[in-house]
Design an enzyme around this catalytic site. Structure first.
Site, PDB file in Angstrom:
ATOM      1  N   HIS A 240       0.832  -1.214   0.000  1.00 42.77           N
ATOM      2  CA  HIS A 240       0.000   0.000   0.000  1.00 42.77           C
ATOM      3  C   HIS A 240       0.868   1.268   0.000  1.00 42.77           C
ATOM      4  CE1 HIS A 240      -3.724  -2.213   0.897  1.00 42.77           C
ATOM      5  NE2 HIS A 240      -3.167  -2.756   1.940  1.00 42.77           N
TER       6      HIS A 240
HETATM    7  O1  RIB Z   1      -5.315   0.760   4.122  1.00 43.40           O
HETATM    8  C1  RIB Z   1      -3.913   0.640   4.121  1.00 43.40           C
HETATM    9  C2  RIB Z   1      -3.292   1.738   4.913  1.00 43.40           C
HETATM   10  O2  RIB Z   1      -3.692   1.630   6.276  1.00 43.40           O
HETATM   11  C3  RIB Z   1      -1.756   1.676   4.929  1.00 43.40           C
HETATM   12  O3  RIB Z   1      -1.228   2.972   5.046  1.00 43.40           O
HETATM   13  C4  RIB Z   1      -1.467   0.899   6.172  1.00 43.40           C
HETATM   14  O4  RIB Z   1      -0.184   1.230   6.718  1.00 43.40           O
HETATM   15  C5  RIB Z   1      -2.544   1.388   7.088  1.00 43.40           C
HETATM   16  O5  RIB Z   1      -2.098   2.589   7.671  1.00 43.40           O
END
Ligand code: RIB
Ligand code: CA
Length: 311
Positions: A240
């Protein structure tokens, strides 16, 4: 070539850790500051994690500033189920011996925007509280900063609720502030970050590179993988937060569309939903300041990430 000044805001977290290490590898950027925000874990933990991850990458020289302990309005809800109580899935990393900064993230972020007028790129990979605090406390900030690249949101579906992605849901009011600030936003929703994944074999490859971060990254990702397996994604982890970071040096990995985005801030099943006019025939939202990334080069990203983590 002039390096691009960049500020990173993180709620380190397992995927944040990989993103931060990757950011230290780029010759096209100058990380002028980093800040921590509560999100995956409490601020005390995320602040410690960000400092220790940068030290692990050999960049304890980069100053890290503490930010918000709580979202703007709704109470903090951390994600120990995904990132563990410590935010790094129990991965063991040494403590940084860099002095712990005490000045607030939003004050130092504004200073950086003043130092690099119209040039500073902010990369936010956690809840957007610190960025929103800067916008509200310093009215000139919105006209000084070049752009904000965020990991956050979901055009279709959600990952924390059926409607919302974690970072936006964690502080929907702060997120709305960013989308309505007029600042150009480059948004990496789960629609694209779910395309950017590593397999068990990839993580084994990363873990056996013999770098200080190799095993900790493998351990941390081994913690979150069962969550993705339980949710039917298979034995993979999603990169992500590496998406907005990799975009800094490799923009060709991503394709996006310009649109307007609103955040649902009323409580209820849609709280934190990022509502866009991407698929609406008529132009609905007046402010089209968000480039929403929808397509990513899965294999290209995995190859480059492994190459960078070997270096
Ligand atoms: O949905 C994914 C996000 O939420 C990423 O930034 C992960 O680190 C959490 O913070
Ligand atoms: Ca994060």
């Amino acid at each position: 070539m002039m390096k691009k000044p960049v500020w990173i805001d993180s709620d380190a977290g397992i995927d944040d850790a990989m993103a931060l290490i990757l950011a230290t590898k780029f010759d096209s950027i100058d990380i002028v500051g980093v800040s921590a925000v509560a999100g995956n874990a409490e601020l005390t933990q995320t602040f410690r994690n960000v400092r220790n991850i940068l030290a692990l990458a050999g960049r304890a020289d980069i100053k890290v500033y503490p930010g918000a302990e709580q979202p703007w309005i709704i109470p903090l809800e951390t994600a120990p189920d995904a990132h563990g109580k410590d935010g790094l899935g129990g991965a063991v990393i040494p403590e940084s011996d860099a002095p712990a900064e005490t000045e607030h993230a939003w004050d130092k972020l504004y200073e950086a925007a003043c130092a690099y007028p119209q040039e500073l790129t902010v990369v936010a990979v956690g809840p957007l509280t610190n960025i929103a605090n800067t916008i509200i406390k310093y009215p000139k900030f919105a006209s000084l900063v070049k752009e904000i690249a965020i990991m956050g949101g979901a055009i279709i579906g959600g990952n924390r609720t059926p409607a919302a992605e974690f970072n936006i849901l964690a502080d929907p009011h702060a997120a709305q502030c960013i989308f309505k600030s007029g600042i150009p936003v480059v948004m990496f929703p789960i629609d694209v970050t779910h395309q950017m994944r590593l397999t068990k074999a990839d993580l084994e490859e990363i873990g056996s590179c013999g770098k200080p971060w190799s095993r900790p990254l493998q351990e941390a990702n081994a913690y979150i993988m069962p969550l993705y397996e339980r949710n039917g994604h298979g034995s993979v982890v999603f990169m992500h937060d590496s998406c907005p970071v990799m975009w800094l040096q490799y923009p060709e990995l991503f394709e996006g569309k310009l649109a307007g985005v609103n955040v649902e801030t009323r409580s209820g099943p849609a709280l934190g939903k990022t509502i866009s006019d991407l698929y609406v025939y008529a132009d609905q939202l007046p402010l089209k300041n968000v480039t929403i990334m929808l397509k990513g080069d899965t294999d290209g990203m995995a190859v480059k990430v492994k190459e960078l983590l070997r270096s």
